[in-house]
Design a protein around this motif. Sequence first.
Motif, PDB file in Angstrom:
ATOM      1  N   UNK A  72       5.213  -1.972  18.832  1.00 45.67           N
ATOM      2  CA  UNK A  72       5.849  -3.260  19.088  1.00 45.67           C
ATOM      3  C   UNK A  72       4.898  -4.143  19.873  1.00 45.67           C
ATOM      4  N   UNK A  73       5.453  -5.199  20.469  1.00 46.40           N
ATOM      5  CA  UNK A  73       4.614  -6.167  21.192  1.00 46.40           C
ATOM      6  C   UNK A  73       3.875  -5.540  22.365  1.00 46.40           C
ATOM      7  N   UNK A  74       4.493  -4.499  22.962  1.00 46.35           N
ATOM      8  CA  UNK A  74       3.878  -3.848  24.133  1.00 46.35           C
ATOM      9  C   UNK A  74       2.503  -3.257  23.821  1.00 46.35           C
ATOM     10  N   UNK A  75       2.221  -3.026  22.538  1.00 46.09           N
ATOM     11  CA  UNK A  75       0.898  -2.488  22.175  1.00 46.09           C
ATOM     12  C   UNK A  75      -0.204  -3.498  22.533  1.00 46.09           C
ATOM     13  N   UNK A  76       0.142  -4.794  22.549  1.00 39.78           N
ATOM     14  CA  UNK A  76      -0.878  -5.819  22.814  1.00 39.78           C
ATOM     15  C   UNK A  76      -1.411  -5.731  24.254  1.00 39.78           C
TER      16      UNK A  76
ATOM     17  N   UNK B 137      12.147  -6.519  20.444  1.00 38.13           N
ATOM     18  CA  UNK B 137      11.351  -7.045  19.324  1.00 38.13           C
ATOM     19  C   UNK B 137      11.601  -6.206  18.069  1.00 38.13           C
ATOM     20  N   UNK B 138      11.796  -6.895  16.936  1.00 35.35           N
ATOM     21  CA  UNK B 138      12.169  -6.211  15.690  1.00 35.35           C
ATOM     22  C   UNK B 138      11.001  -6.161  14.713  1.00 35.35           C
TER      23      UNK B 138
ATOM     24  N   UNK C  76      -3.777  -6.247  35.823  1.00 32.62           N
ATOM     25  CA  UNK C  76      -3.447  -5.062  36.615  1.00 32.62           C
ATOM     26  C   UNK C  76      -2.795  -4.003  35.731  1.00 32.62           C
ATOM     27  N   UNK C  77      -3.154  -2.748  35.998  1.00 29.48           N
ATOM     28  CA  UNK C  77      -2.568  -1.651  35.242  1.00 29.48           C
ATOM     29  C   UNK C  77      -1.134  -1.430  35.724  1.00 29.48           C
ATOM     30  N   UNK C  78      -0.201  -1.372  34.790  1.00 29.04           N
ATOM     31  CA  UNK C  78       1.208  -1.181  35.139  1.00 29.04           C
ATOM     32  C   UNK C  78       1.566   0.299  34.984  1.00 29.04           C
ATOM     33  N   UNK C  79       2.073   0.925  36.067  1.00 34.81           N
ATOM     34  CA  UNK C  79       2.411   2.350  35.965  1.00 34.81           C
ATOM     35  C   UNK C  79       3.543   2.589  34.961  1.00 34.81           C
ATOM     36  N   UNK C  80       3.593   3.805  34.434  1.00 35.24           N
ATOM     37  CA  UNK C  80       4.667   4.164  33.498  1.00 35.24           C
ATOM     38  C   UNK C  80       4.212   4.038  32.059  1.00 35.24           C
ATOM     39  N   UNK C  81       5.137   4.288  31.145  1.00 37.51           N
ATOM     40  CA  UNK C  81       4.818   4.297  29.723  1.00 37.51           C
ATOM     41  C   UNK C  81       4.521   2.876  29.224  1.00 37.51           C
ATOM     42  N   UNK C  82       3.642   2.796  28.230  1.00 39.68           N
ATOM     43  CA  UNK C  82       3.217   1.506  27.689  1.00 39.68           C
ATOM     44  C   UNK C  82       4.363   0.628  27.216  1.00 39.68           C
ATOM     45  N   UNK C  83       5.360   1.230  26.554  1.00 38.73           N
ATOM     46  CA  UNK C  83       6.464   0.449  25.983  1.00 38.73           C
ATOM     47  C   UNK C  83       7.457  -0.028  27.038  1.00 38.73           C
ATOM     48  N   UNK C  84       7.277   0.452  28.282  1.00 34.60           N
ATOM     49  CA  UNK C  84       8.156   0.045  29.390  1.00 34.60           C
ATOM     50  C   UNK C  84       7.519  -1.050  30.246  1.00 34.60           C
TER      51      UNK C  84
END
Length: 579
Positions: free
Chosen positions: A16-20, A87-88, A28-36
């Motif tokens: 989804x969009x989170x891959x971008x 996102x669909x 900044x690196x955001x902790x946790x899973x990419x899709x979150x």
Amino acid sequence: MGWFRDARFGMFIHWGLYAIPGGVWNGASVPGAGEWILDGGKIDPAAYTPLQGQFNPVEFDAEEWVRIAKAAGQRYIVITSKHHDGFCLWDSRVTTFDVMGTPFKRDILRELATACEKGGIRLCFYHSIMDWTHPDYLPRRAWDPRDPEDADFDRYVGDMKSQLRELISGGYGRVGILWFDGEWEKTWTHELGLDLAKFVRGIDPSIIINNRVDKGRSGMAGLDTDGEWAGDYGTPEQEVPSMGIPGTDWETCMTMNDTWGWKTSDTNWKSSEVLVRDLCDIASKGGNFLLNVGPQPDGNIPPASVERLRAIGDWMEVNGDSIYGTSASPFRRLPFGRCTQKALPGGATRLYFHIFDWPVANASGGRTLVVPGLESPVTAARLLGATAFACEATRTDDGWSISLPETAPDAVASVLEVDIEGVPDIEQPATMPSANGALTLGAADALLTGHVRFEDRCENLGFWVSADGVARWFVRLAVGGRYRVIARMAAAPGEGGSHFTVASAPSPASQPSVNGIVPECKAWCDFVEVDIGEIELLAGESEIIVRPHTIAGSALMNLAWIRLTPTDSAASTPPPGSK
Ligand code: H79
């Protein structure tokens, strides 16, 4: 559930969009899973949704994805039609927050449906109930500036149903599974879950629905608590239920690193050896393995994932018969690896042994696999793969031994196929008293369920973090009697004071269980032996069960062993033939 049980192995796709952003927001690196990332980075939905304008995965090739899944031996694909960000990935009439509103403007799910149809792969959809951007979804994230007064949750549920109808009957082929998630928020109720399951079944009665449609899931273990819950199967996430769940269908979903959606910084990849053994382990417990990939923003599946899938596929090419269409092992435990089984025509059974630890040479230089407790007559034995070695099966006092060549056909898991007469007749291993009549129940021999693990370092049971963690041992006694219970255990400073129970089952009514208190020690492996009282055991086979009563600190205890010593003369006489 037929195709699902046969398939045993599927591909999970989080895209989804989170891959971008790939886990990075404003540098900044955001902790946790990419899709979150929206949640972890406390991002305003109004700042997140413009990612739609950047989604252009020019290298996306549905047929390539299907080729990768097939080459791995995967039989189905579960892809995120919509994740928590809303996102669909398909052309939805309900929203403009879909792939048609991106520069890419191609219906990804339609292309994938066509490729799956052509490749003979079942297509399934992961559809999030939780939705962080839909104007009518509630509750809102704490930092979301939109006024919740404007939201109408019933309207959200209506939109979700319309979308599911598009996915089920909108030309995306026959959908195998609807894989719901995000059901834990307080707005989602048991009634809504039942209604949604009924709605989906009303459109297509053959669709399989996971248990996250309803509220029955007990934490990450993914299995339903007691009660009448909607959903066809349990969904343990990132873990394998240690004993499987007899009588229940389940599927472990797992990542190859620590994220579901693409995250550039996550290189914590599991080895393909571990993944192959996970597949054997899960099949031996009667479950399916749904292994995740998080494609990159350009449309490619990460090379590290492709490499691992290829290795698993090479193994499946030779050994797939031991996975597809099999059911759980008839053995409680095997010293060398795992086992699955299949019924043969005429009432016979084929056992598949996954040998992780190849036997060492015996005195005469040969190698034999000892299968303890197998009472059924063996009619044939052969190794899967390119080996001309003729395996010979010999009956022993307590099972069968089967001759093997010097080298394992597969260094990770070699498969030995063994045909037996009838259904498996197995004498399950049980601990028997030593010469002085005492039963020592070691951590390594415990059968575990829930949140407790065997730890190599000090050879103890540990990570005993919740009340569902249970350790069991099977014992066999010639005569019953009263036993003194000694526990060798430890808890770090500040972690003592937890209470636990040691019980036997079946048990005499007089003294069925005894309670112990965990002492505070200098460290988690600074064990002490504590006398916690007496219990009475019956003659024959019984189970000794240790479970938490109250956990005072972060975990119950580290337990090295429990020793049961006879207190009267009846039980102190060792039964004849005991070792
Ligand atoms: O899609 C992937 C993840 O993004 C998603 N599920 C997989 C398949 C996921 N969402 N959350 N998590 C994983 C971890 C969150 C767990 C918690 Fe709970 C939610 C902790 C408390 C609420 C669910 C309910 C697990 C325990 C109770």
